[in-house]
Design an enzyme around this catalytic site. Structure first.
Site, PDB file in Angstrom:
ATOM      1  N   ASP A 195      45.244  29.757  42.361  1.00 42.92           N
ATOM      2  CA  ASP A 195      46.069  30.197  41.215  1.00 42.92           C
ATOM      3  C   ASP A 195      46.630  30.875  41.747  1.00 42.92           C
ATOM      4  OD1 ASP A 195      43.861  31.758  41.779  1.00 42.92           O
ATOM      5  OD2 ASP A 195      43.155  32.308  39.237  1.00 42.92           O
ATOM      6  N   SER A 196      46.959  32.143  43.073  1.00 41.01           N
ATOM      7  CA  SER A 196      48.607  32.692  43.584  1.00 41.01           C
ATOM      8  C   SER A 196      49.019  31.459  43.360  1.00 41.01           C
ATOM      9  CB  SER A 196      47.969  33.183  44.909  1.00 41.01           C
ATOM     10  OG  SER A 196      47.396  32.011  45.847  1.00 41.01           O
ATOM     11  N   ASP A 219      40.998  26.404  42.711  1.00 41.50           N
ATOM     12  CA  ASP A 219      41.058  27.399  41.809  1.00 41.50           C
ATOM     13  C   ASP A 219      41.106  26.984  40.399  1.00 41.50           C
ATOM     14  OD1 ASP A 219      40.521  30.091  43.343  1.00 41.50           O
ATOM     15  OD2 ASP A 219      42.896  30.192  43.738  1.00 41.50           O
ATOM     16  N   LYS A 234      36.909  26.107  42.888  1.00 43.14           N
ATOM     17  CA  LYS A 234      37.054  27.262  43.137  1.00 43.14           C
ATOM     18  C   LYS A 234      36.753  28.404  41.553  1.00 43.14           C
ATOM     19  CE  LYS A 234      39.152  30.718  45.477  1.00 43.14           C
ATOM     20  NZ  LYS A 234      40.042  31.853  44.082  1.00 43.14           N
ATOM     21  N   GLU A 267      36.447  32.373  39.412  1.00 39.72           N
ATOM     22  CA  GLU A 267      35.936  33.344  39.821  1.00 39.72           C
ATOM     23  C   GLU A 267      34.962  34.475  38.978  1.00 39.72           C
ATOM     24  OE1 GLU A 267      39.603  35.967  39.604  1.00 39.72           O
ATOM     25  OE2 GLU A 267      40.545  35.322  40.981  1.00 39.72           O
ATOM     26  N   GLU A 295      36.835  39.104  48.251  1.00 35.55           N
ATOM     27  CA  GLU A 295      37.913  39.481  48.490  1.00 35.55           C
ATOM     28  C   GLU A 295      37.835  41.291  47.809  1.00 35.55           C
ATOM     29  OE1 GLU A 295      41.337  37.188  45.833  1.00 35.55           O
ATOM     30  OE2 GLU A 295      42.755  39.213  46.766  1.00 35.55           O
TER      31      GLU A 295
HETATM   32  O1  KIV Z   1      44.140  32.889  44.251  1.00 37.00           O
HETATM   33  C1  KIV Z   1      44.121  32.888  45.676  1.00 37.00           C
HETATM   34  O2  KIV Z   1      45.078  33.130  46.745  1.00 37.00           O
HETATM   35  C2  KIV Z   1      42.110  32.334  46.087  1.00 37.00           C
HETATM   36  C3  KIV Z   1      43.122  33.766  47.695  1.00 37.00           C
HETATM   37  C4  KIV Z   1      42.974  35.061  46.931  1.00 37.00           C
HETATM   38  C5  KIV Z   1      41.118  33.454  47.726  1.00 37.00           C
HETATM   39  O3  KIV Z   1      41.889  32.667  45.311  1.00 37.00           O
END
Ligand code: KIV
Length: 250
Positions: free
Chosen positions: A29-30, A69, A98, A100, A167
């Site tokens: 989600d970056s 994500d 993924k 969090e 992280e």
């Molecule tokens: O969204 C992302 O790029 C991430 C990484 C920082 C692990 O979650």
């Protein structure tokens, strides 16, 4: 052998990187900060994640595993909703989703795993909690938060999570977690002892000129290369040098 994870957000990059020894593409989600111009990951939606996951899956000629994500507010509050959203990311081409968090998202973790979907956990600095923690600060500097980190990692492992991204934590905290778990840890700003590493591709490729976090190693200077190419193109068009003979249809 360590696991190599790298973010990937589009088809062309997935095709380019398909044979470069990457084990897992993370459609992070970056994408919000890196590609969509948001100041953090919070505005990223399920539609954004589905769009980019489908693009990466289309370009992934090398059949690298894909992790997607789950964006902010797509899984935290309701386990059924979480499992439905996870299914959508798998349908878009992801092999893993993924999430969090630890104990506070355990109902969602169990519902998603119950639906037969593989999960990558994410602990330590969790960018979706940025407003709660007050910025991108290294986490787990005190005993209490280290204890919680380890407990959460164990809970995720017991729930059936496949691996855990750690992280923004001190190296020794990541080492302790890594040694206690049977599943691999994947570090980003978590030192050398994790089972693998993940970086944001645009950081690693040197696309950001102004800011380089300490944990990032730049393997290229694409910002410089791209700007130089654009300046040369502009100059050649303005001076009538481009197009040249070889670029013209007769
Ligand atoms: O969204 C992302 O790029 C991430 C990484 C920082 C692990 O979650």
């Amino acid at each position: 052998m360590k696991i190599v994870m790298l973010t990937c957000y589009d088809a062309l990059t997935a095709t380019l990187l398909a044979d470069c020894g990457i084990d897992v593409f993370l459609v992070g989600d970056s994408v919000g900060n890196v590609k969509l111009g948001y100041k953090n990951t919070l505005p990223v939606t399920m539609d954004d994640m589905i769009h980019h996951t489908k693009a990466v899956a289309r370009g992934n000629v090398g059949k690298v595993k894909i992790a997607a994500d789950m964006p902010y507010k797509s899984y935290e509050d309701n386990a059924t909703f979480a499992a439905e959203n996870a299914k959508k990311l798998i349908a878009a081409g992801a092999d893993y989703v993924k999430l969090e968090g630890g104990r506070e998202i355990m109902d969602s973790v169990k519902a998603i795993i119950g639906a037969g979907i593989k999960i990558i956990g994410h602990l330590g600095l969790m960018p979706q909690s940025i407003e709660k923690i007050g910025g991108y600060k290294i986490q787990c500097r005190d005993e209490e938060s280290r204890k919680k980190l380890l407990e959460d990692a164990i809970l995720l492992e017991q729930a059936g999570v496949s691996m855990i991204v750690l992280e923004g934590i001190p190296e020794d905290a990541a080492k302790t977690v890594t040694e206690k778990l049977k599943i691999p840890t994947i570090g980003i700003g978590a030192g050398r002892y994790c089972g693998g590493q993940v970086l944001v591709s645009d950081d690693m490729l040197g696309m950001f000129e102004t800011f380089k976090p300490k944990f990032v190693k730049r393997y290229a200077n694409l910002a410089g290369v791209i700007k130089q190419a654009a300046k040369q193109y502009s100059k050649e068009v303005k001076e009538g040098i481009f197009p040249e003979e070889e670029n013209i249809y007769k």
